[in-house]
Design a protein around this motif. Sequence first.
Motif, PDB file in Angstrom:
ATOM      1  N   ILE A 226       0.862  -1.184   0.000  1.00 24.75           N
ATOM      2  CA  ILE A 226       0.000   0.000   0.000  1.00 24.75           C
ATOM      3  C   ILE A 226       0.894   1.229   0.000  1.00 24.75           C
ATOM      4  O   ILE A 226       1.770   1.370   0.855  1.00 24.75           O
ATOM      5  N   GLN A 227       0.693   2.106  -0.966  1.00 27.52           N
ATOM      6  CA  GLN A 227       1.443   3.355  -1.015  1.00 27.52           C
ATOM      7  C   GLN A 227       0.623   4.448  -0.343  1.00 27.52           C
ATOM      8  O   GLN A 227      -0.570   4.604  -0.618  1.00 27.52           O
TER       9      GLN A 227
ATOM     10  N   GLY B  60       3.150  11.994   4.120  1.00 28.78           N
ATOM     11  CA  GLY B  60       4.184  11.522   5.020  1.00 28.78           C
ATOM     12  C   GLY B  60       4.901  12.671   5.677  1.00 28.78           C
ATOM     13  O   GLY B  60       4.521  13.820   5.468  1.00 28.78           O
ATOM     14  N   PRO B  61       5.939  12.438   6.412  1.00 25.88           N
ATOM     15  CA  PRO B  61       6.449  11.112   6.770  1.00 25.88           C
ATOM     16  C   PRO B  61       5.493  10.388   7.716  1.00 25.88           C
ATOM     17  O   PRO B  61       4.975  10.971   8.653  1.00 25.88           O
ATOM     18  N   VAL B  62       5.264   9.106   7.428  1.00 29.68           N
ATOM     19  CA  VAL B  62       4.358   8.298   8.237  1.00 29.68           C
ATOM     20  C   VAL B  62       5.135   7.808   9.456  1.00 29.68           C
ATOM     21  O   VAL B  62       6.177   7.182   9.328  1.00 29.68           O
TER      22      VAL B  62
ATOM     23  N   SER C 150      -5.210  -7.591  11.630  1.00 31.77           N
ATOM     24  CA  SER C 150      -4.065  -7.696  12.530  1.00 31.77           C
ATOM     25  C   SER C 150      -2.860  -6.975  11.933  1.00 31.77           C
ATOM     26  O   SER C 150      -2.547  -7.121  10.753  1.00 31.77           O
ATOM     27  N   LEU C 151      -2.194  -6.189  12.762  1.00 29.12           N
ATOM     28  CA  LEU C 151      -0.984  -5.494  12.318  1.00 29.12           C
ATOM     29  C   LEU C 151       0.277  -6.296  12.643  1.00 29.12           C
ATOM     30  O   LEU C 151       1.380  -5.833  12.380  1.00 29.12           O
ATOM     31  N   GLN C 152       0.107  -7.478  13.180  1.00 28.53           N
ATOM     32  CA  GLN C 152       1.249  -8.320  13.501  1.00 28.53           C
ATOM     33  C   GLN C 152       1.992  -8.686  12.219  1.00 28.53           C
ATOM     34  O   GLN C 152       1.398  -9.135  11.245  1.00 28.53           O
ATOM     35  N   GLY C 153       3.288  -8.461  12.207  1.00 31.01           N
ATOM     36  CA  GLY C 153       4.108  -8.792  11.050  1.00 31.01           C
ATOM     37  C   GLY C 153       4.075  -7.758   9.938  1.00 31.01           C
ATOM     38  O   GLY C 153       4.653  -7.970   8.876  1.00 31.01           O
ATOM     39  N   HIS C 154       3.412  -6.623  10.150  1.00 37.84           N
ATOM     40  CA  HIS C 154       3.369  -5.603   9.093  1.00 37.84           C
ATOM     41  C   HIS C 154       4.738  -4.935   8.953  1.00 37.84           C
ATOM     42  O   HIS C 154       5.545  -4.935   9.877  1.00 37.84           O
TER      43      HIS C 154
ATOM     44  N   ARG D  77       9.089   8.152   0.069  1.00 40.52           N
ATOM     45  CA  ARG D  77       8.077   9.004  -0.556  1.00 40.52           C
ATOM     46  C   ARG D  77       7.626   8.367  -1.845  1.00 40.52           C
ATOM     47  O   ARG D  77       8.391   8.370  -2.790  1.00 40.52           O
ATOM     48  N   PRO D  78       6.452   7.839  -2.007  1.00 39.89           N
ATOM     49  CA  PRO D  78       5.446   7.714  -0.962  1.00 39.89           C
ATOM     50  C   PRO D  78       5.811   6.634   0.055  1.00 39.89           C
ATOM     51  O   PRO D  78       6.599   5.723  -0.248  1.00 39.89           O
ATOM     52  N   ALA D  79       5.236   6.744   1.251  1.00 38.87           N
ATOM     53  CA  ALA D  79       5.452   5.728   2.280  1.00 38.87           C
ATOM     54  C   ALA D  79       4.841   4.418   1.785  1.00 38.87           C
ATOM     55  O   ALA D  79       3.938   4.419   0.946  1.00 38.87           O
ATOM     56  N   ARG D  80       5.365   3.311   2.304  1.00 43.06           N
ATOM     57  CA  ARG D  80       4.878   2.002   1.866  1.00 43.06           C
ATOM     58  C   ARG D  80       4.541   1.142   3.069  1.00 43.06           C
ATOM     59  O   ARG D  80       5.267   1.133   4.052  1.00 43.06           O
ATOM     60  N   LEU D  81       3.434   0.422   2.951  1.00 43.86           N
ATOM     61  CA  LEU D  81       2.977  -0.477   4.009  1.00 43.86           C
ATOM     62  C   LEU D  81       2.708  -1.840   3.404  1.00 43.86           C
ATOM     63  O   LEU D  81       2.007  -1.959   2.391  1.00 43.86           O
ATOM     64  N   TRP D  82       3.260  -2.870   4.033  1.00 44.28           N
ATOM     65  CA  TRP D  82       2.984  -4.245   3.632  1.00 44.28           C
ATOM     66  C   TRP D  82       2.329  -4.940   4.817  1.00 44.28           C
ATOM     67  O   TRP D  82       2.806  -4.849   5.945  1.00 44.28           O
TER      68      TRP D  82
END
Length: 189
Positions: free
Chosen positions: A71-72, A76-78, A97-101, A108-113
């Motif tokens: 997810i972009q 930011g900064p996040v 669940s945010l476990q293991g994220h 830039r852009p911030a990234r979330l897995w």
Amino acid sequence: MTIVLTEPPEAEPLTLAEVKAHLRIDQTDEDAGLQALIAVARQHLERETGLCLMAQTLRLILDDWPATGVIQIARGPVQAIEDVCYYDENGTVVHVSLQGHVLDGQNRPARLWLKNRPLPGRALNGIEVTFSAGFGEAATDVPGPLKRAMLIHVGYMHAFRGVLPPDQQPAGIPDGYERLIAAYRLRRL
């Protein structure tokens, strides 16, 4: 993708005293107008750069998970991911669940897995990511060139105070502003 401000910053990057010193104003009769111009200058700078200057909470709303799984986040900064949820087929909010994220908040852009990405039950606006972003809680956390850009912008808008009210600002962009923020702009191809 939509980003919504849920908790605005508690303070501005510039104090009234800093602005009054910059403009060489001693009296207090223009304080409310100057405070409004400080907020306008911050909001304009945040739109121009995609940055959050002071700590604030935002919500990213998505229709579906990206095909890449990453997810972009364009703002930011996040600093942290506070919550990720989706709506099931009944419209019930389900927290992921945010476990293991993994968060790369400074990119830039911030990234979330996320390890777990269940399919939303809604075709539109089915996923929400709540996050905190900004350089910090204190004005001293904001980079100097951005604060300087705001100072000259407030001064420029103050010069037009009799022509345009704060809700119709910015009246324009002062010389040097673009050079000060250039390094902080998000470049797109």
